[in-house]
Structures are given as structure tokens and as C-alpha cells.
Enzyme design. Structure first.
Site, PDB file in Angstrom:
ATOM      1  N   HIS A 179      92.887   4.301  32.112  1.00 14.61           N
ATOM      2  CA  HIS A 179      91.554   4.820  31.794  1.00 14.61           C
ATOM      3  C   HIS A 179      91.113   5.811  32.874  1.00 14.61           C
ATOM      4  O   HIS A 179      90.624   6.901  32.566  1.00 14.61           O
ATOM      5  CB  HIS A 179      90.575   3.652  31.692  1.00 14.61           C
ATOM      6  CG  HIS A 179      89.176   4.053  31.379  1.00 14.61           C
ATOM      7  ND1 HIS A 179      88.578   3.807  30.162  1.00 14.61           N
ATOM      8  CD2 HIS A 179      88.247   4.693  32.126  1.00 14.61           C
ATOM      9  CE1 HIS A 179      87.331   4.276  30.174  1.00 14.61           C
ATOM     10  NE2 HIS A 179      87.116   4.807  31.363  1.00 14.61           N
ATOM     11  N   GLU A 180      91.292   5.425  34.137  1.00 13.59           N
ATOM     12  CA  GLU A 180      90.904   6.314  35.226  1.00 13.59           C
ATOM     13  C   GLU A 180      91.766   7.578  35.248  1.00 13.59           C
ATOM     14  O   GLU A 180      91.272   8.673  35.527  1.00 13.59           O
ATOM     15  CB  GLU A 180      90.996   5.576  36.562  1.00 13.59           C
ATOM     16  CG  GLU A 180      90.056   4.401  36.688  1.00 13.59           C
ATOM     17  CD  GLU A 180      88.616   4.778  36.407  1.00 13.59           C
ATOM     18  OE1 GLU A 180      88.151   5.829  36.907  1.00 13.59           O
ATOM     19  OE2 GLU A 180      87.940   4.038  35.676  1.00 13.59           O
ATOM     20  N   HIS A 183      90.394  10.225  32.988  1.00 14.36           N
ATOM     21  CA  HIS A 183      89.356  11.099  33.549  1.00 14.36           C
ATOM     22  C   HIS A 183      89.992  12.303  34.244  1.00 14.36           C
ATOM     23  O   HIS A 183      89.498  13.435  34.123  1.00 14.36           O
ATOM     24  CB  HIS A 183      88.497  10.331  34.547  1.00 14.36           C
ATOM     25  CG  HIS A 183      87.503   9.411  33.912  1.00 14.36           C
ATOM     26  ND1 HIS A 183      86.568   9.833  32.994  1.00 14.36           N
ATOM     27  CD2 HIS A 183      87.285   8.072  34.071  1.00 14.36           C
ATOM     28  CE1 HIS A 183      85.818   8.807  32.615  1.00 14.36           C
ATOM     29  NE2 HIS A 183      86.238   7.728  33.252  1.00 14.36           N
ATOM     30  N   GLU A 228      83.789   8.224  28.346  1.00 10.07           N
ATOM     31  CA  GLU A 228      84.377   6.882  28.413  1.00 10.07           C
ATOM     32  C   GLU A 228      85.204   6.569  27.171  1.00 10.07           C
ATOM     33  O   GLU A 228      86.243   5.913  27.246  1.00 10.07           O
ATOM     34  CB  GLU A 228      83.264   5.841  28.589  1.00 10.07           C
ATOM     35  CG  GLU A 228      82.512   5.936  29.907  1.00 10.07           C
ATOM     36  CD  GLU A 228      83.436   5.887  31.097  1.00 10.07           C
ATOM     37  OE1 GLU A 228      84.292   4.988  31.136  1.00 10.07           O
ATOM     38  OE2 GLU A 228      83.326   6.753  31.981  1.00 10.07           O
TER      39      GLU A 228
END
Length: 324
Positions: A179-180, A183, A228
Site C-alpha cells: 500500500h505504501e 503511494h 487511499e
């Protein structure tokens, strides 16, 4: 969200939060017991990273999995007059240096010689998403969280809190790392850092806080929520199992290490469906909008439904077929 006190520049910075954290105001506190270890799968003397057997998605581009709302709200942000100038003013070299030293000075740098299992999970996730692995830090904190930070001219890094490691299984933890990475893959770094500085610290900036609060906060929150959803998709591309990603959301909504084995992903999805049904009426829609408007992250149940639906989509299936 993780907030670092930066008294020297008179505002607190909520550094590019996880993304998996449920909301800006709902932060579950998990008691951390001494010692850090990766959970769930039984540890053996020979840790085997899945990277050797996993494969990357050839030439994957951020737009291949970017959520439509992310794309739409990014365009809106770029169209706001003066936003770039405000960002440059707040993201000066001093502020960046404070943020950098704050994290490096209070965390443990993960490497092949330091917490190697965690290091392997990051290397593998970056390989699957076809991007460079950032530096990874483990930080002592009772708040389950993770965030990424991109500093101008320096290698970006990801920070994971110890309580998050205690709460999640190995596969779930890798989904958080993915997930990070999402970004960074989508170039959220500067915008995310900027948005979090504004949303948490702008009120204390003399002569600027009121304007930002009135003109930018709602739009920034809207963009953060959309970003997100994009990064949840990146997590799924690495995990290859929607239940893993949904389990992370469920645990951050109401999980604890001592009862993790009793949590039920299917029941959480049913809860998500009941929320959508209850908020489908005009009155329900109004309440739902009011409930989420000031949140930096979508509600966990909504994110669970989003990732469940995307996992069944032709778009996701096509990406999986591109696996080498």
C-alpha cells in the site's frame, strides 16, 4: 495517523499516513509487548521469502491500477490557484530536514542485516510492483500505523510502527508495505506530505490557517481518501488475495492480537454491505456524506467493499494475466 511534533517550525506534521489507518480521528491503540517479531506464520530457522517464486507485473504503470476518483481529484487539486506556491512555502528545506531527522533519529533502519524478514517483505513487494524499494524504518509506537515520506532530493522511506507488526500476519504486513509503495508508484509522495501538513498543521500557520481551513481542507481530504483507494489496489496486486487486504482493514477497525484468530473477513464484508444498504436512502446518503467528509481515509467498511469489488473486476483480472 502518526503525528510528529515539530515545535521548531510551529506546526505538527501528520506524515503521509497509512493509508491503512481507519480515519483521522479513530486510532485504535494496541498494547505493545516487548520484542518485535513477524506474526502469524510459524517462524522457522529458514525464512523463505516469496520473491523467488513470485513474479512482477511487467511494465506495470500507476495508471493501470489508479482509482478513478484518485485521477479525478488529482486534476482538481492541480487546478486550485496558488496551491503549488503554498506547498513550496510549507515544504521548505528546514521542514523537510526536521521530518527526516525526526524519523531517522527515533526509528530502526531495516536492512538485510537488521530485521531481515521485514526487509525481504519490502523487497519482494517492490519487485512485484516493478518499483524501487524505499528505505524502511521500524518505529516504536502503540498506534498501529505506517506512512511514507518523500523528501526532495533524497530517497523516499516508509515507516512502520511496532504495534502494527504485532497486530498483523506476515502476508497482511506485506500488503501494508505494498500500500505504501502504491503511494510512491503513483507519485503521491509530495502531494501526500503537503496535504498532511496542511490538514493537521495549517491552523497554526499565521495568516494562512483560516484560508486553508476554509478553501482547501475539504478538497484535500477528498483527494486523500481517493488516493487511499488506489493504494489498496496496489496492496491487492501484491497479496493476490482480497481477504488479506480486507483483514488488515478489519483489524485496524477493531482487532487486537489476543483475539485475531476469531475475526471473520466474510462477516466484515457482510457488515460492509449492510452499511451500504443503510446509507442508500436520501437521509442515509446525507448522514454518510457528513460522516466521511472530514476523514482523511475512507471508512474501513467502504474500503473493504471497494477492494472486494475490484478483485472481481475485469481490470484486475487483466493485470493478473500479465504476470510473468
Amino acid at each position: 495517523m502518526a503525528a510528529l511534533s515539530l515545535s521548531s517550525i510551529n506546526f505538527s506534521v501528520k506524515l503521509s499516513p497509512i493509508s491503512f489507518c481507519s480515519s483521522a480521528t479513530d486510532r485504535p491503540l494496541i498494547t505493545f509487548s516487548a520484542g518485535v517479531k513477524l506474526k502469524s506464520e510459524r517462524r522457522s530457522s529458514n525464512f523463505v521469502c516469496r520473491a523467488a517464486s513470485s513474479v512482477a507485473i511487467r511494465d506495470i504503470d500507476a495508471d493501470d491500477f489508479r482509482h478513478p476518483l484518485d485521477r479525478q481529484n488529482t486534476l482538481i487539486l492541480r487546478a486550485i490557484p496558488g496551491l503549488n506556491e503554498i506547498g513550496k512555502a510549507l515544504l521548505g528545506s528546514v521542514a523537510e530536514q526536521v521530518m527526516l531527522l525526526e524519523n531517522i533519529g527515533t526509528s530502526v533502519l531495516v536492512s538485510k542485516n537488521q530485521l531481515p524478514e521485514l526487509h525481504e517483505l519490502m523487497i519482494e513487494a517492490a519487485s512485484i510492483l516493478n518499483c524501487e524499494a524505499p528505505d524502511l524504518y521500524l518505529r516504536q509506537s502503540p498506534v498501529p500505523n505506517a506512512y511514507t515520506l518523500a523528501i526532495s532530493g533524497k530517497k523516499p522511506f516508509v515507516v512502520v510502527h511496532t504495534s502494527l507488526v504485532e497486530l498483523l500476519s506476515r502476508k497482511e504486513l506485506q500488503a501494508v508495505l505494498a500500500h505504501e509503495l502504491g503511494h510512491l508508484k503513483c507519485d503521491h509522495g509530495v502531494w501526500l506530505t503537503f496535504a498532511n501538513i496542511l490538514t493537521l498543521g495549517a491552523y497554526s500557520v499565521p495568516g494562512l490557517g483560516g484560508f486553508i481551513a476554509q478553501q482547501l481542507e475539504e478538497q484535500l481530504f477528498r483527494w486523500l481518501r481517493a488516493a487511499e483507494l488506489t493504494c489498496d489496489r496496489a496492496a491487492l496486486l501484491v497479496a493476490r488475495d482480497p481477504k488479506v487486504v480486507i483483514s488488515v482493514l478489519m483489524k485496524l477497525a477493531g482487532g487486537c492480537p489476543s483475539m485475531a484468530d476469531q475475526l471473520n473477513v466474510d462477516a466484515f464484508l457482510e457488515q460492509a454491505r449492510s452499511y451500504e444498504k443503510a446509507s442508500s436512502s436520501p437521509v442515509g446518503w446525507y448522514i454518510r456524506n457528513a460522516q466521511t467528509r472530514q476523514l482523511s481515509h475512507p471508512l474501513p467498511v467502504l474500503r473493504a467493499r471497494e477492494i472486494d469489488e475490484w478483485s472481481r473486476s475485469q481490470e484486475y483480472q487483466s493485470l493478473v494475466k500479465r504476470l510473468k
